[in-house]
Motif scaffolding. Structure first.
Motif, mmCIF file in Angstrom:
data_model
loop_
_atom_site.group_PDB
_atom_site.id
_atom_site.type_symbol
_atom_site.label_atom_id
_atom_site.label_comp_id
_atom_site.label_asym_id
_atom_site.label_seq_id
_atom_site.Cartn_x
_atom_site.Cartn_y
_atom_site.Cartn_z
ATOM 1 N N UNK A 264 0.793 -1.002 -0.128
ATOM 2 C CA UNK A 264 0.163 0.009 0.037
ATOM 3 C C UNK A 264 0.881 1.333 -0.069
ATOM 4 N N UNK A 265 1.949 1.451 0.672
ATOM 5 C CA UNK A 265 2.752 2.354 0.888
ATOM 6 C C UNK A 265 3.655 2.516 -0.387
ATOM 7 N N UNK A 266 3.986 1.519 -0.942
ATOM 8 C CA UNK A 266 4.497 1.505 -2.500
ATOM 9 C C UNK A 266 3.592 2.141 -3.465
ATOM 10 N N UNK A 267 2.334 1.704 -3.344
ATOM 11 C CA UNK A 267 1.518 2.157 -4.372
ATOM 12 C C UNK A 267 1.388 3.956 -4.053
ATOM 13 N N UNK A 268 0.949 4.266 -2.908
ATOM 14 C CA UNK A 268 0.776 5.514 -2.593
ATOM 15 C C UNK A 268 2.116 6.425 -3.177
ATOM 16 N N UNK A 269 3.277 5.732 -2.812
ATOM 17 C CA UNK A 269 4.385 6.628 -3.461
ATOM 18 C C UNK A 269 4.429 6.754 -5.011
ATOM 19 N N UNK A 270 4.098 5.628 -5.446
ATOM 20 C CA UNK A 270 3.864 5.809 -6.994
ATOM 21 C C UNK A 270 3.060 6.675 -7.548
#
Length: 498
Positions: free
Chosen positions: A470-476
């Protein structure tokens, strides 16, 4: 402890499966009764930032004190009922001891205990009818904020009422029966008339086992009848009335389902309460009644099928509600686990003959000064546990000595009928055993709770993996948003964004 720790692991698995990890009970809506009562007293909710009704602290404390007073009043009423049963035992004991029927006259102590247990069970069932209404009134008097708070408050009151109601007589037999009798020639009497009851010659564990077995057996039969037999009778009667009023015998299935018994107002509270009280029976006095877990297991095997049949065929389908745990019941179960350690320590040390036998074997018996111990080390224990009494002191023309169970000096000593040194040794050993037993078992409980994690390792890693994704998707997503903003403003776009 193992049972509770594995339930926590099961709970974490269910929370993940039903996607309730991030759900908090603060998201619950306020109870309409709470809003109607305190709609004029508003305050800003720090989470939502919106105004909502607020209960002043002074009003909350006042209502809580009134509720606690009501709880103590009902508990005192239960203790009064137990005292009335004790008086009944004292009165009936004399009649059974002089009964014309030889069987009752020979086993008068069992007859007294059996009759008292049956009367005590009837009192328990009658008081249970009043407890639910009183707990309902006291809980509504507090005006809980949400439904979960109302259910937790109501469940705690019902548990306290039912627990004291069921176990008060058992606690009396375990720790008070036969402790303040006195000795021949100087017996203690209630109201200067009735001699206090003594334990069975084989010990108080017999009376305690009889009390627990009868109450547990009768209560399980009564609960199963009320859960299944009573709805069956009600549903049969309702179907009978419908068929008499309707000419066409073919009634739609949805109408048949509507005519089933509705779920009670408290949901699964009765089911939880029954299991928690049974958990108390199988742990608190298990040293005195080791068959309790077996009876509970057999009852639950039957009840699983009875409950399934009841929910599917006799009750309407209940409305679902979100919950991340079983509420206050987990805390009650943990409290019972702590109480069970204390009560079993006292049962082994005070109610049973374990400590007197241990002291005799290692201090006063034939093996006291020997390093080797065998079954012969208890030889003479019964004779050692009996004291002498001079029959001539009764003034009825009899002479000689009789024996009674106690540790007192003989009548020919300089201080007759005083406690012997062995009595004080046994008392010190009992206190030492209680302290050592409690610390040892509590240490084992804490160690087991530490070894068993509340969340399975595989589930824990899965949750962390999802948070990382989820954090990776938010960052992208944020990176793509910034790149689009730069393109619109005509600035160069860097693919490697810090």
């Amino acid at each position: 402890t193992v049972f509770l720790e594995f339930w926590k692991r099961r709970r974490s698995t269910l929370i993940y499966a039903w996607d309730l990890i991030e759900w908090e009970e603060d998201e619950e809506t306020l109870r309409p009764q709470f809003e109607a009562k305190y709609y004029k007293m508003e305050t800003v909710n720090p989470i939502t930032g919106k105004p909502e009704p607020h209960q002043p602290s002074s009003d909350k404390i006042t209502r809580l004190l009134v509720s606690v007073s009501g709880i103590f009043f009902m508990i005192s009423l239960v203790i009064t009922a137990v005292f009335a049963v004790v008086v009944y035992r004292l009165v009936v004991m004399e009649h059974f001891a002089s009964f014309k029927w030889n069987f009752i006259k020979q086993y008068w102590q069992f007859a007294t205990s059996g009759a008292a247990v049956c009367i005590n069970f009837v009192i328990i069932m009658l008081l249970n009818l009043a407890y639910e209404k009183i707990a309902y009134l006291l809980t509504n008097l507090e005006y809980p904020r949400t439904e979960s708070e109302w259910e937790n408050s109501f469940a705690l009151k019902m548990f306290l009422f039912q627990f004291v109601n069921l176990n008060s007589s058992i606690f009396y037999i375990a720790f008070f029966l036969g402790r303040f009798v006195g000795h021949p020639g100087k017996y203690n009497k209630l109201f200067d008339r009735w001699r206090l009851e003594e334990c069975h010659p084989s010990g108080c564990l017999i009376d305690l086992c009889l009390q627990m077995s009868v109450i547990m057996f009768l209560k399980q039969i009564w609960n199963n009848f009320m859960e299944l037999g009573y709805p069956l009778i009600q549903n049969w009667w309702s179907r009978h009335k419908i068929k008499r009023g309707v000419q066409d015998a073919s009634i739609p299935q949805w109408e048949n389902d509507w005519n089933l018994q509705p779920m009670n107002l408290h949901g699964l509270m009765d089911e939880y309460l029954e299991m928690v009280l049974q958990f108390g029976f199988t742990t608190i006095f298990v040293a005195a009644f080791p068959l309790a877990p077996l009876l509970a297991l057999l009852n639950n095997i039957i009840e699983i099928r009875l409950d399934a049949y009841k929910f599917v065929t006799q009750w309407r389908r209940p409305l679902p509600a979100r919950a991340t745990d079983i509420g206050i019941w987990l805390g009650i179960l943990e409290g019972i686990g702590i109480l069970s350690v204390i009560t079993n320590a006292f049962v082994i040390a005070i109610t049973s003959d374990y400590i007197p036998r241990f002291v005799y074997e290692y201090r006063y018996g034939p093996c006291a000064n020997s390093a080797e111990h065998s079954d012969n080390c208890l030889q003479g224990y019964v004779n050692n546990s009996l004291s002498f009494f001079d029959l001539s002191e009764l003034g009825v023309g009899k002479s000689g000595y009789c024996r009674y169970r106690d540790y007192r000096t003989p009548p020919w000593s300089s201080k007759p009928y005083e406690f012997t040194l062995q009595y004080w040794h046994i008392l010190a050993a009992r206190l030492a055993f209680i302290i050592v037993f409690e610390h040892l078992v509590f240490g084992i409980k804490s160690f087991i709770a530490y070894l068993i994690p509340d969340v399975p390792k595989g589930l824990y890693n899965r949750i962390r993996r999802e948070k990382y994704l989820v954090q990776e998707m938010m960052y992208e997503a944020e990176l793509e948003h910034l790149q689009q903003e730069r393109r619109k403003s005509g600035q160069p776009v860097h693919h490697e964004w810090p």
